[in-house]
Design a protein around this motif. Structure first.
Motif, PDB file in Angstrom:
ATOM      1  N   ARG E  96     -18.530  -7.991  -4.260  1.00  0.00           N
ATOM      2  CA  ARG E  96     -18.630  -6.526  -4.343  1.00  0.00           C
ATOM      3  C   ARG E  96     -17.391  -5.957  -5.027  1.00  0.00           C
ATOM      4  NH1 ARG E  96     -19.736  -5.828   1.266  1.00  0.00           N
ATOM      5  NH2 ARG E  96     -17.563  -5.264   1.467  1.00  0.00           N
ATOM      6  N   ARG E  99     -17.394  -6.706  -8.796  1.00  0.00           N
ATOM      7  CA  ARG E  99     -18.400  -5.920  -9.527  1.00  0.00           C
ATOM      8  C   ARG E  99     -17.915  -4.504  -9.842  1.00  0.00           C
ATOM      9  NH1 ARG E  99     -21.986  -8.657  -6.116  1.00  0.00           N
ATOM     10  NH2 ARG E  99     -22.102  -6.955  -4.624  1.00  0.00           N
ATOM     11  N   ALA E 100     -17.016  -3.987  -8.999  1.00  0.00           N
ATOM     12  CA  ALA E 100     -16.572  -2.604  -9.180  1.00  0.00           C
ATOM     13  C   ALA E 100     -15.809  -2.385 -10.477  1.00  0.00           C
ATOM     14  CB  ALA E 100     -15.720  -2.171  -7.985  1.00  0.00           C
ATOM     15  N   VAL E 101     -15.277  -3.459 -11.079  1.00  0.00           N
ATOM     16  CA  VAL E 101     -14.529  -3.285 -12.332  1.00  0.00           C
ATOM     17  C   VAL E 101     -15.205  -3.948 -13.532  1.00  0.00           C
ATOM     18  CG1 VAL E 101     -12.253  -2.876 -11.326  1.00  0.00           C
ATOM     19  CG2 VAL E 101     -13.030  -5.229 -11.732  1.00  0.00           C
ATOM     20  N   GLU E 197      -7.103   3.573  -7.868  1.00  0.00           N
ATOM     21  CA  GLU E 197      -8.219   3.970  -6.992  1.00  0.00           C
ATOM     22  C   GLU E 197      -8.532   2.836  -6.010  1.00  0.00           C
ATOM     23  OE1 GLU E 197     -11.448   6.345  -8.231  1.00  0.00           O
ATOM     24  OE2 GLU E 197      -9.758   7.763  -8.322  1.00  0.00           O
ATOM     25  N   PHE E 198      -9.179   3.220  -4.896  1.00  0.00           N
ATOM     26  CA  PHE E 198      -9.611   2.225  -3.922  1.00  0.00           C
ATOM     27  C   PHE E 198     -10.977   1.671  -4.279  1.00  0.00           C
ATOM     28  CE2 PHE E 198      -6.937   5.135  -1.445  1.00  0.00           C
ATOM     29  CZ  PHE E 198      -6.002   4.231  -0.970  1.00  0.00           C
ATOM     30  N   VAL E 199     -11.174   0.392  -4.010  1.00  0.00           N
ATOM     31  CA  VAL E 199     -12.492  -0.221  -4.158  1.00  0.00           C
ATOM     32  C   VAL E 199     -13.029  -0.608  -2.783  1.00  0.00           C
ATOM     33  CG1 VAL E 199     -13.684  -2.254  -5.044  1.00  0.00           C
ATOM     34  CG2 VAL E 199     -12.130  -0.984  -6.511  1.00  0.00           C
ATOM     35  N   GLU E 200     -12.153  -1.151  -1.963  1.00  0.00           N
ATOM     36  CA  GLU E 200     -12.542  -1.533  -0.592  1.00  0.00           C
ATOM     37  C   GLU E 200     -11.375  -1.247   0.333  1.00  0.00           C
ATOM     38  OE1 GLU E 200     -15.064  -3.286   1.168  1.00  0.00           O
ATOM     39  OE2 GLU E 200     -16.443  -3.377  -0.540  1.00  0.00           O
ATOM     40  N   LEU E 201     -11.712  -0.860   1.535  1.00  0.00           N
ATOM     41  CA  LEU E 201     -10.742  -0.573   2.573  1.00  0.00           C
ATOM     42  C   LEU E 201     -11.366  -1.108   3.842  1.00  0.00           C
ATOM     43  CD1 LEU E 201      -8.330   1.337   1.921  1.00  0.00           C
ATOM     44  CD2 LEU E 201      -9.532   3.090   3.196  1.00  0.00           C
TER      45      LEU E 201
ATOM     46  N   GLY F 203     -14.685   1.114   4.010  1.00  0.00           N
ATOM     47  CA  GLY F 203     -15.098   1.919   2.872  1.00  0.00           C
ATOM     48  C   GLY F 203     -15.325   1.042   1.677  1.00  0.00           C
ATOM     49  N   THR F 204     -16.405   1.283   0.979  1.00  0.00           N
ATOM     50  CA  THR F 204     -16.850   0.398  -0.081  1.00  0.00           C
ATOM     51  C   THR F 204     -17.369   1.207  -1.251  1.00  0.00           C
ATOM     52  OG1 THR F 204     -17.505  -1.366   1.380  1.00  0.00           O
ATOM     53  CG2 THR F 204     -18.716  -1.193  -0.673  1.00  0.00           C
ATOM     54  N   GLY F 205     -16.835   0.923  -2.416  1.00  0.00           N
ATOM     55  CA  GLY F 205     -17.443   1.487  -3.621  1.00  0.00           C
ATOM     56  C   GLY F 205     -18.293   0.423  -4.277  1.00  0.00           C
ATOM     57  N   GLU F 206     -19.616   0.527  -4.182  1.00  0.00           N
ATOM     58  CA  GLU F 206     -20.469  -0.467  -4.872  1.00  0.00           C
ATOM     59  C   GLU F 206     -20.550  -0.053  -6.338  1.00  0.00           C
ATOM     60  OE1 GLU F 206     -22.776  -3.755  -5.709  1.00  0.00           O
ATOM     61  OE2 GLU F 206     -22.278  -3.472  -3.606  1.00  0.00           O
ATOM     62  N   GLU F 207     -19.907  -0.814  -7.186  1.00  0.00           N
ATOM     63  CA  GLU F 207     -19.797  -0.502  -8.617  1.00  0.00           C
ATOM     64  C   GLU F 207     -19.164   0.875  -8.837  1.00  0.00           C
ATOM     65  OE1 GLU F 207     -23.542  -1.438 -10.556  1.00  0.00           O
ATOM     66  OE2 GLU F 207     -23.898  -2.960  -9.027  1.00  0.00           O
ATOM     67  N   ALA F 208     -18.221   1.240  -7.964  1.00  0.00           N
ATOM     68  CA  ALA F 208     -17.513   2.515  -8.114  1.00  0.00           C
ATOM     69  C   ALA F 208     -16.200   2.426  -7.345  1.00  0.00           C
ATOM     70  CB  ALA F 208     -18.366   3.648  -7.550  1.00  0.00           C
ATOM     71  N   THR F 209     -15.367   3.454  -7.488  1.00  0.00           N
ATOM     72  CA  THR F 209     -14.072   3.481  -6.799  1.00  0.00           C
ATOM     73  C   THR F 209     -13.877   4.870  -6.202  1.00  0.00           C
ATOM     74  OG1 THR F 209     -12.964   4.238  -8.786  1.00  0.00           O
ATOM     75  CG2 THR F 209     -13.105   1.855  -8.499  1.00  0.00           C
TER      76      THR F 209
END
Lengths: 256, 256, 256, 256, 256, 256
Positions: E96, E99-101, E197-201, F203-209
Motif C-alpha cells: 500500500r 503504491r502511493a508514490v 506528506e504522510f502516506v501511512e500512520l 491512517g492510510t492514503g490508498e494511492e494518495a497522501t
C-alpha cells in the motif's frame, strides 16, 4: 427384470475373504457384484480425548477409494489436501452404525479403527463397507476376547446394510449397481441389526420425492436383502464367533 | 544365510496378477514376499499445463499406503491434510524412473497416471511399485497402440527395481524385507533397464557410511536381482508385449 | 572445455564467510560460483517427541529459496501453504547427510536445526547447502563444547558434497552450474566424509540412463571435487575446530 | 408431557421475519423456540463448472454457526482452516432438499446460494435452516420472476423440515430442543413437500436401534409438525408467492 | 540518552548495497543498525485478475524472515502451512505504501513484486523494508524506462519509513531497536513522501494510551528521521534516478 | 453536505440492543447506519499457553462477515480454508484496542473472547465492532465481578472507535459509509478512551497522501464523533456499570 437380469429383490453375488491382510487384527475383502472393499479393524489401546476416563471404548471409521476404483480416475483426497463432504458423510455413517451394536463398556478404554478402502466401485460402496467392516470388527473383538483382554464378548448383534431405490418403473429394487444408482429417482441406505431393528435409514430424493407407500416398498426390499447378508456374515465368521454374538444378544434380550 | 533362510543374492517369492481391476487401462497386483502393491495405469488425454503444445506425453505417479498396510496403523495423509516428505520422494522417484524408458514423443499429448497403492508392506514397497507400475503401464500402452492411437509402441525397454543393503555382517544382500531394512547400515535402491543401464541409484547411510568396495558389492547384487525381475515381467506381460518392447529397443540401439 | 571455461574436474570459485549473522550459534554465507546460501545452525535444548528419553540428540534441516533467487520469480511456499516435493527431498537429504558424521550420543538430548536459505541460485544449491551447513554446525558444536555442555566434541569427520553429471559430450564433469545441470543427461549428487567414504549417492537419469563405466567416471570426478571442498572447510573453521574433528575421527578409527 | 410443557406433537413457538437484511435477494430470520437462524438467498448469474451448458440452474447451500450460538463457545471453522464433517453433512442436506422442489430448467443457468447462519442454537438448527431457506429462496425467485428474468415461477411446491425422536418414555415427539435431542435414543430429520411426499428421511440410532412400529410413529409425528410449518411459510411469503407456488404444483400434477 | 548511546532524534547507522543479487530487476541489502533486509523488485508482465483491462499496473509486496533472523529460532511459515497475521499486516502495509508514490497508469499492465526478506532482525524490520523496497523498485522502474518500455518514469516521489515510540521516560525517540521496541509504551510507524506528506500512520498503544501532545512529539521525531533516510536513498540511487523522480514530482506539483 | 445529507461531523443513527443472545456472558447487536454487528463476549477460565502462570488475563477478538453482509456475496473464509489478511488485521486491531482499557491483573488468569460478526455491512464495520465489543465485554466483566470472581471491576475506561476520511472536497468527515469510504482519498480509524487519549491511529492514503493540516482536521472530527459514542455506550450499559468504569478510572488517575 433389471438390466443385469436380476429380480427386484435379488442381491448381486457376494464373496467374503477373511484374514485378507497380515497385520490388522481383523481384515476382509468383501465383493458385492463388481464392488470390492478391503475392510480392516485395528485395535488402539487408547480412546480419543473426549472419551477419556469414562471406562468406555470407541469405534471410528475411515473410508477411501483408490483413484482408479472408478470408471474415471479420481484425484486423491491426500493430493487435494482435504476430505470431501461425501467421504465425511460415509465415514461418519459407518462409525455410527457399527457403534450401535457394540457394548462400549465391555470393550473398555480402547478404540477400534475400521478402515474401508474401496479398490473397485460399482455402486453400494458404503453399504458393502458396513457389511464388511462388521466382520473385520467381530474378528478383532474375538482376538481381544480370546486373549482374555475383555470380560465378555462385546458385539451385541449382527449388523449389515444394503441400498434400495425406486427405479424407472416406479418400483423398489435392492442392491443397486452404479448404473441403477445413477438413474434411480430415490436412493435409500438401510442398516439393520440381526433382530430386525433399524439402525440407520437415509432416504434421499435427488430432484424427486417419494410417497409413504413407496417407503414401505423400499423398506420391505431392504429387509429381504439384509437377511441374506446375515447368512454370508455368519458363514464368513464361522460358528464360534456367530455363537458369541448370538449369546450376547440373547443375554441383552433377557435383560430387556 | 539370512534370517528368513535366503541367500544374499536371493529375491523373495514374486507373484504378479495382471488385469487385477476392472476400470483401469492397466492394472497389476504385485507380491514380493509379504509386500503387496496394486499398481494401475490410467490414460488421460491431456498433459499438464507445463507440457502443453510440445507434442510430447507425460508419465506421473502417485504412491500411497493403506493405513493398516503396516504393523502399526498409520494416519491417512488425507486426514492429515498433507502428503509426507517420504511419499513425495517415492512418487517423484517412480515417475522419473518410468519416464526414462518411454518415448514421450511417440506417446503424444497424453498423460499416463501410475497409481501405486500398497495394501501390505514388508520392505521394498517403492521398488515393488516401480516393477509393478512398469507392467501396468506397458499394458495400457499396448491398449492405446492396439487401438491405433499411437504411431508406434512407446516403451523403449524393460525397467525394474530392487533394494540392496549392507547387513550386520558388513556384506551386501538383495531385496531386503522390513526387518533387514530397519537394521541395515546402508540402504540402496537401484532402478535398471533391460539392457543393463542404470536409471536411478539412491544409496543412503543413515548414521553410517560405505566404501567404494561395498558400493561395487551392492551394485552387483542389485544387477543379479533385477535380471530375475525382468523374467517375471516378461512372463506377466506375455509374448506380444515383450516383443513390442524388444523391437523398440533394438530399433533404438540401431540408431545409436 | 566447458562453457564457462572450466576443466571437467574443476570446481567453481568458492568463498565462505563465517559468523555471517548475529543471532545463530553458527552461521555461514557460502558462495559457489553464482550460488549463494546462508546456512545457520541453531541449538534447541530439546529433541523431537520420537527421540525423547533415549539420551541422544537430533540433527534436522530446512531448506528454502528466496523468491527471486532464480531467473524467474518463484512463488513462496508459505504463500502456497505447502512445501513442494523438491524442497522436502532436499531438506531430508541435508539432515540425513549431516547426521552421518555426528555422534548423537555425545550431543545429548538436543536438536541442531540447520537452516539453508538460498539467496541466489545457479545450480548445486543442495550440495552447497550441505557443505555450508557442515561448517555452521561444526561451529555451533564448538560453542557447546567450549561452554562445557558436551563431554566430547561430537563431530566425527568432515562432510562435503558436490554434483557431477554427464554432459553432452558423454563425459563426466563436476560442480554443474544451472545451464549445465539443465542439459545434463545424468545428474548425481555425492556426499562424502573426510576419510573418503560415501554417505549419499543420488544418481538420476531424467529421460536417460547411464552405464557402469560412466558411473565410475562420475564418482571419480566427485571424489576429486569434494577433496578440494574439505580444504575450504578447514580454512573456514580454523585450526582449533579442524583439530577437534580430526581427533574425534582418529579416536573412532582406533576403536574400529 | 415434555420438560418444557409441550405435548408430543406440539412444535415450539415459531417466528419468521422476512426481508431481514438489506443486500440479499431473499432473507429471513427464522426463530423456532430458542433456535434462531439467518437464511439468505443470493442469485449468481453463473452455474458451477460441472453444470455449464446444460441450460439448467443450480441450488447450493452453506451452513455455519456463530461461535457463541451455543452454550460453550465453538472454534470457528475459518480459524481451524477446515469445515467439519457435521457442517458438510448439513449443507449437503439443505442443498439437496431445496433442489427437490425447484424446476432447474425454468431457473436457467443461474445458481441460488442459500446461506444459513445460526446465531442462536437450541436443537433443530438444520431443519429450521431448511424451513427458513425455503422462504428466502422463494422470495429471491419471485424477484427474478417479477423482473421478467424467468419464463415461469420455478418453485414446484412448499418444502419444510422438522426433527422427531424417541424420548426416554419410548414414544415419539416432534421438534426436539437441545436437551431432548441430547438424550433421545433415536433422532430423525424429515423433509416433506406441500403435497405430502418425502424428500429426505434421516433416522439414526446413536448406540440404539428402532423398530418398524416406532418408525411409523415418528413419521406420523413429523407429518403433523410439518403441516403446521407450511402455514407459517404461507403467512410469511404472502398471498402472491403462495399462489405462484400452488399454481406451479397444480400444473405439475396435471402433467403427471 | 538511549541505551545504545543515541540521541532521541538519532537514527542507527544505515548502509545500503544496491545490485545485491544477480537475477532481480532491482535488489538491495539495507542495513539499519543490526537489522538487515534483502529487498528485491521483480517485473511481471501481467497484472492480477482484478486489475485486468484497466490499463494500469500493480505493486504488491511479500515479507518474510529467515528462521534465525531473531534471537530465538522461528518456525517457517511454509512449515506451518500458513502466513501469520503479523506477516500479512506487514506485507499489506509495504504494498500500500509503495503504491502511493507510483503512477500506475504510466506503469501500464505490469506487476512489480517487492520481496522483503529479513536476514537479521533488531527492530524496525517493516520500516527498513519499505525504505529498501523503494530503492529496489526505483531501479527496476529505471530499467523498464531505459528499455523504452514506459512512456515516462512512473515514480512520483521518494518514500521512506521509520518507527517512533514513547520510551520509559515518556518522551519520543526515533528508529527503535528491538529492546526499545519491546519496552516502548507506544509504537508508531510513519511512512512519508519526499514532499513531506504522510502516506501511512500506524500508532498503537499496547496496553497503554497516548495524548495529543505525545502524538505531535512522535510525528516531529519521525519527520526528522525520514528526511535523513531520503538522503541515503538518493546516494544509493545515484543522480540519474534521483533526477527522474524529482522531475516527475515537479511535473505533478505543476499540475496540481 | 454529504450524499446522505449529513454534516461532516455528524455520525449516522446508532442503535444498541444489549443481551441480544441467550448463551454469551455479554452480547450486543450494534447498528450504525446500515452497518449491523453482533458482538459477544465469552469468558474462558484459561489463558493461552504464552500467558500461563503470570497471574494475568487475556483479551482476544475474532471478526467475520456473513457471506451476504455485502452487496456482492463473499466466499466464506471457512470454505477457502484460510483467513484473509484483512480479517487478521481487523481482529488483531480489536483485541489490541480492548486490551488497552482492561486491568489484566485484576481479570486474573482468564480469557475474554470477543466475537464480532457483521451481519450487514455499510462501511465502518471494524470501528462498530470495537464500540460494540466494548459493551459486550463490560457486561461480561460485570457478571464476573457480581459473582465475586474478581477482586475489583477490571475495565479502566470507556473505549470507542470511528472512522474519518478526506472526501472529494478535500475536507474531513466522520463515520464514512461504504460509498464514502470507497471514494475517500484518505481513510483513518481512530480508537480513543473516555479520558481523551488515543489507543490506535491507523491512517492510510490508498494511492494518495495527506498533510499535517489534514491530519489535524481528521483527528478533531474523530474526537467529536467518539465523544457521542461514549454517550450511547453509557446509555446501553446503564448506571451501575458506568459507575464501575468511572470509579476504576478515577482510582487510576489518582495513582498516576
Amino acid at each position: 427384470m433389471r438390466a443385469d437380469g436380476r429380480e427386484p429383490e435379488q442381491l448381486r453375488p457376494i464373496h467374503i475373504e477373511t484374514d485378507y491382510l497380515k497385520h490388522p487384527e481383523g481384515s476382509v475383502l468383501i465383493t458385492v457384484g463388481d464392488t470390492k472393499v478391503i475392510c480392516t479393524a485395528s485395535i488402539d489401546e487408547r480412546v480419543p480425548p473426549f472419551m477419556r476416563g469414562q471406562g468406555k471404548g470407541w469405534i471410528t471409521a475411515e473410508y477411501s477409494m483408490l483413484p482408479r476404483a472408478t470408471e474415471q480416475r479420481n484425484i486423491r483426497e491426500a493430493a487435494k489436501g482435504k476430505i470431501t463432504g461425501r467421504t465425511m458423510e460415509i465415514q461418519r455413517l459407518i462409525g455410527r452404525a457399527l457403534r450401535a451394536v457394540v457394548d462400549l463398556e465391555a470393550l473398555g478404554e480402547r478404540t477400534v479403527w475400521l478402515d474401508c478402502d474401496v479398490i473397485q466401485a460399482d455402486g453400494g460402496t458404503r453399504t458393502a463397507s458396513i457389511t464388511g467392516a462388521f466382520i473385520a470388527m467381530a474378528q478383532a473383538m474375538d482376538k481381544l476376547y480370546s486373549n482374555k483382554k475383555l470380560p465378555q464378548y462385546p458385539v451385541n448383534d449382527f449388523l449389515a446394510a444394503t441400498s434400495v431405490g425406486i427405479l424407472d418403473n416406479k418400483h423398489a429394487a435392492v442392491d443397486l449397481n452404479y448404473i441403477e444408482d445413477s438413474s434411480a429417482q430415490v436412493d435409500m441406505n438401510v442398516v439393520m441389526t440381526g433382530n430386525g431393528e433399524f439402525v440407520e435409514l437415509q432416504g434421499t430424493g435427488e430432484e424427486a420425492t417419494f410417497s409413504y407407500t413407496q417407503l414401505q416398498e423400499l423398506l420391505s426390499a431392504a429387509q429381504g436383502g439384509i437377511s441374506k447378508l446375515f447368512e454370508h456374515q455368519k458363514a464368513a465368521l464361522g460358528e464360534k464367533i456367530t455363537t458369541s454374538i448370538n449369546n450376547k444378544r440373547e443375554k441383552l434380550e433377557g435383560k430387556a
